[in-house]
Design a protein around this motif. Structure first.
Motif, PDB file in Angstrom:
ATOM      1  N   GLU A  22       0.855  -1.214   0.030  1.00  0.00           N
ATOM      2  CA  GLU A  22      -0.066   0.101  -0.082  1.00  0.00           C
ATOM      3  C   GLU A  22       0.854   1.104  -0.155  1.00  0.00           C
ATOM      4  O   GLU A  22       2.109   1.184   0.315  1.00  0.00           O
ATOM      5  CB  GLU A  22      -1.084   0.037   1.170  1.00  0.00           C
ATOM      6  N   LYS A  23       0.327   2.364  -0.104  1.00  0.00           N
ATOM      7  CA  LYS A  23       0.817   3.489  -0.465  1.00  0.00           C
ATOM      8  C   LYS A  23       1.549   3.846   0.880  1.00  0.00           C
ATOM      9  O   LYS A  23       1.113   3.434   2.105  1.00  0.00           O
ATOM     10  CB  LYS A  23       0.003   4.852  -0.634  1.00  0.00           C
ATOM     11  N   GLY A  24       2.952   4.461   0.898  1.00  0.00           N
ATOM     12  CA  GLY A  24       3.421   5.251   2.093  1.00  0.00           C
ATOM     13  C   GLY A  24       4.850   4.503   2.214  1.00  0.00           C
ATOM     14  O   GLY A  24       5.503   3.592   1.601  1.00  0.00           O
TER      15      GLY A  24
ATOM     16  N   LYS B 226      -4.059  12.215  -3.208  1.00  0.00           N
ATOM     17  CA  LYS B 226      -4.035  11.336  -2.304  1.00  0.00           C
ATOM     18  C   LYS B 226      -2.917  10.204  -2.339  1.00  0.00           C
ATOM     19  O   LYS B 226      -2.663   9.246  -1.456  1.00  0.00           O
ATOM     20  CB  LYS B 226      -5.328  10.331  -2.283  1.00  0.00           C
ATOM     21  N   GLY B 227      -2.116  10.382  -3.513  1.00  0.00           N
ATOM     22  CA  GLY B 227      -1.252   9.369  -3.721  1.00  0.00           C
ATOM     23  C   GLY B 227       0.257   9.861  -3.591  1.00  0.00           C
ATOM     24  O   GLY B 227       1.124   8.974  -3.282  1.00  0.00           O
ATOM     25  N   ALA B 228       0.328  11.157  -3.437  1.00  0.00           N
ATOM     26  CA  ALA B 228       1.704  11.789  -3.009  1.00  0.00           C
ATOM     27  C   ALA B 228       2.100  11.419  -1.494  1.00  0.00           C
ATOM     28  O   ALA B 228       1.126  11.492  -0.835  1.00  0.00           O
ATOM     29  CB  ALA B 228       2.085  13.148  -3.594  1.00  0.00           C
ATOM     30  N   SER B 266      -0.122   3.298  -4.919  1.00  0.00           N
ATOM     31  CA  SER B 266      -0.224   4.721  -4.729  1.00  0.00           C
ATOM     32  C   SER B 266      -1.429   5.101  -5.654  1.00  0.00           C
ATOM     33  O   SER B 266      -2.077   6.096  -5.262  1.00  0.00           O
ATOM     34  CB  SER B 266       0.981   5.377  -4.851  1.00  0.00           C
TER      35      SER B 266
END
Lengths: 518, 518
Positions: A22-24, B226-228, B266
């Motif tokens: 997941e993102k992050g 929301k993805g950066a 992302s």
């Protein structure tokens, strides 16, 4: 080996990358945790709001070191935090901290300098900091600036906490070599900034070596004129004074090293008269200093007189590493002098080091640090009892040997920062334990601290800072925190936050661990 | 392993350091040598003085790319050289070069872009540069700027020389990953500067991955929102346009990669409707894109339409690395759709990649580059015949296999720049030979070039440039110079000069080899 390593890495990467993420960031930074980890911390669970107009009340209020530190830390706490990527969840706060009380009991004088006996302990609560000395105040303010964080709603908060802290080792250093590559003054300043954020307290300045002589001596101007790489690759006396003062205000000692009797190729460029011309296989090369001529001793006296005028620390690093005595043995003048003085080649090694140490002690009241070879290769060498040996290889045997002779030691084996591996390679520094060798408790008490070493064969002004931070932070925690502070998992998440914090304050760190925003 | 390596290094250091060294760098930089090494160079032995008011006469004179390059190179040749640490001995000069003639024969148009078929060859003499295209002029000007040097008496000189040069491979790239860490725009610009000094001609921009989506799409603004990692860790459309234009003026193509169908964590942060929700062990996670819903294809169409509006290159990198199809296999909707369309899980892999490549080809006239897995894991995959495979591991087998299927390849195996070792570790990149595998000459002609890859798990804006340069210079020479250019000793001294030159021009390089002033 390189390709084998590459293969291992590749397998690791393939293994990590497969599957879904997941993102992050890989490791979410902690929020408001302290690096290096304090000795004792109690959190009571509640939080206070910190006023944007926080007042620091200092008692006694006339101390310049503390007043200047307050200005710096207020900027970090109030202003720099506004741009932090590390934010706390919103917290209920019961009251506002408007006034923060700083108290210390020792005197604070205009010219006081950090020293080996300084007391760096402190007790920190949410609205007060108490310490014995100004040095403890500096360490406590650093901790304070780390536990105050902004929430996602932009409120400054501090946990209701009690931190009782003091360093494990009194000597926590970074060595910088400015001879193999010249390092710009602003990078040394940035290094000092990063050191202060990690509670390091010694900058060991390996100023000269074979390759260049970057110190612009006013007494012997030809040293830099002919010995520096280029006329703009020098440190003026004013540069040095500014660096030493910048360090002093942060509780960091600066210990000079003008390495002798070897590693003096750059001295020979201007002053062959103090050098030993080799015979034999090195015929014609100027090797070691020549201890058989009075010019050499006069030269060292005059140069050290100048050096000690701008480096006030009680200690001086005399070098004495990697001494190959071939030149002394093949120089007729040296050999004649030995005969005339009823000495042999072995005696000469003792004579040089003992006379140098005695001179700096009697004439200038300085105590010596020397690389381990001086102790190991010259058994029974007579040095001041407070002399310190710097250990850089084979530490298990060498620590036992040198502490067995009653001398104190500082650990650098395993802490050579130019040793690079792919990835977040700080763990190899973190797992070094300076007392991990066979000896009695009283011998281990002679381990006085340690130093990360920035030899600059492969470092210059462009890569020295990201090579140092956050990798040196691992060394800082080993030297400050308790011996039991060895949890890699805990350290990983805290180091992620610490790295964000250092970058926020202008230190150009590399990533600590893996993908992420810090 | 780390400590074994440390031990080896230590032995090396002890070995090197013992004995006596005179002042100065380990490797004295060459003076006026070229990196990457030209195909053919004849020096006639004499020198000309170069006027401080050197005129560049350009024919045709209306070409903006060349005129702007002339301004840049004039600054490097006349102004920047004044601060160079690399100076020539004084040379007798027979005449002054006042006018330098640049001629090229192909047309030069306002919107021309560098491309896979561009002619980069040139012929350089002491007072003239001839090329077929503007791209050859750019490469020739770079070489010119390297052979004009200042003497110790501050005179600009150029040897009487004849250089005939052209690249060995048409595709010479650097890949940058801006997802694992955000890389600041000014560092990408500095990367492009460094690339131009090494005659690289492709920036492969691996824009997105699981960790963050830093492209601020105007069509789908939530992707970055929301993805950066953070709102200030994005590239605006204007940023991208500026980077592409900066690259174009230096003859560098910019090829975007928005990796699919995996590595999309992302994307899922903002657009779960195009993602496949996994069942099984990854239950609930959004894994791959969902090719079974029309929304996904509409989304890709719209996003690529925007992307291709700002990345004009004929090629697009479609990614397709490390595809784990578990999510497709455990998602009921995908499985139902496969049944309804008479496909199985293996068919789906082919379907996705073939449809994506066909779409970008038919709708946007773009040709695909894909990571090797797309070719290896999907035998018989139908792609445009000009598709290119990027090879990153097991290259001997994979090169043979993929060229056997008639596709072109670019080499990245062994050129992962984050693989760090202590010291001047460029040799490991230098010794990679992209055609060193078993195959016929016609198959080897399908090796189209190579790319150094800057995966950023352990790189950020602070260490990306000194990690890249001068290490990537080794890759640049392998890809530009003849196959026989393999002399490490010769390269060592030239690279020392090249590093000084790049730093003089503002690229923050690490040391190339060992102690020294470059």
């Amino acid at each position: 080996m390189s390709s084998f390593k590459e293969l291992l890495l590749l397998l690791l990467i393939v293994q990590i990358s497969r599957g879904y993420k997941e993102k992050g960031p890989r490791f979410q930074p902690t929020v408001g945790e302290v690096w290096p980890k304090p000795n004792s911390r109690i959190n009571y669970g509640d939080y206070f709001e910190v006023s944007e107009n926080l007042n620091f009340l200092v008692n006694p209020g006339s101390c310049a070191i503390v007043q200047q530190a307050v200005i710096r830390y207020k900027d970090m706490i109030i202003e720099k935090s506004k741009k932090s990527y590390v934010k706390s969840e919103d917290r209920a706060t019961s009251q506002i901290v408007q006034n923060f009380q700083i108290t210390f009991t020792d005197s604070c004088t205009v010219n006081m300098i950090p020293n080996e006996e300084m007391d760096e302990s402190y007790t920190l609560k949410s609205n007060s900091l108490e310490a014995k000395s100004v040095w403890g105040v500096l360490r406590g303010l650093e901790t304070l600036s780390q536990i105050i964080v902004r929430t996602k709603l932009n409120k400054l908060i501090i946990p209701n906490t009690l931190i009782t802290d003091a360093p494990r080792f009194p000597y926590r250093g970074i060595m910088i070599d400015t001879s193999r590559h010249f390092i710009e003054v602003d990078k040394i300043i940035e290094l000092l900034d990063g050191m202060s954020f990690n509670k390091f307290n010694v900058l060991h300045w390996h100023m000269t070596d074979d390759q260049s002589f970057p110190f612009d001596s006013l007494v012997y101007p030809n040293l830099a004129l002919k010995g520096a790489y280029f006329p703009d690759m020098i440190y003026s006396v004013q540069n040095v004074i500014a660096i030493v003062e910048y360090a002093r205000l942060r509780g960091i000692r600066v210990i000079p090293e003008f390495d002798t009797p070897g590693h003096m190729g750059s001295w020979a460029a201007s002053h062959p008269e103090i050098m030993t011309k080799c015979g034999g296989i090195n015929n014609g090369i100027y090797g070691l200093i020549n201890p058989s001529v009075p010019e050499s001793w006069e030269f060292l006296y005059n140069l050290y007189e100048e050096i000690f005028g701008i480096f006030p620390d009680k200690y001086v690093h005399l070098g004495a590493d990697e001494v190959d005595t071939d030149c002394w043995e093949t120089n007729q003048g040296v050999q004649d002098w030995l005969v005339a003085n009823n000495m042999d080649n072995v005696d000469l090694r003792y004579h040089y080091l003992e006379r140098l140490a005695a001179n700096t002690s009697s004439s200038f009241n300085r105590l010596p640090i020397l690389w381990q070879e001086a102790f190991i290769e010259n058994p029974g060498l007579t040095l001041p009892s407070k002399a310190i040996a710097q250990i850089w290889f084979d530490y298990k045997a060498v620590m036992a040997k040198i502490t067995g002779d009653g001398y104190r030691t500082i650990m650098s084996d395993g802490w050579y920062l130019y040793v690079l591996d792919s990835g977040g390679d700080w763990e190899k520094f973190y797992t070094v334990e300076p007392t991990n060798w066979t000896g009695t408790a009283s011998k281990k008490e002679l381990v006085f601290g340690g130093e990360g070493c920035l030899w600059t064969e492969f470092l210059n002004s462009n890569n020295i800072i990201p090579t140092t931070f956050p990798r040196a932070s691992a060394i800082a925690e080993r030297l400050w925190s308790t011996k039991e502070t060895t949890d890699i998992n805990d350290a990983t998440f805290r180091l992620e936050e610490h790295n964000c914090r250092m970058m926020l304050r202008g230190v150009h760190c590399r990533p600590a661990n893996d993908f992420g925003f810090c």
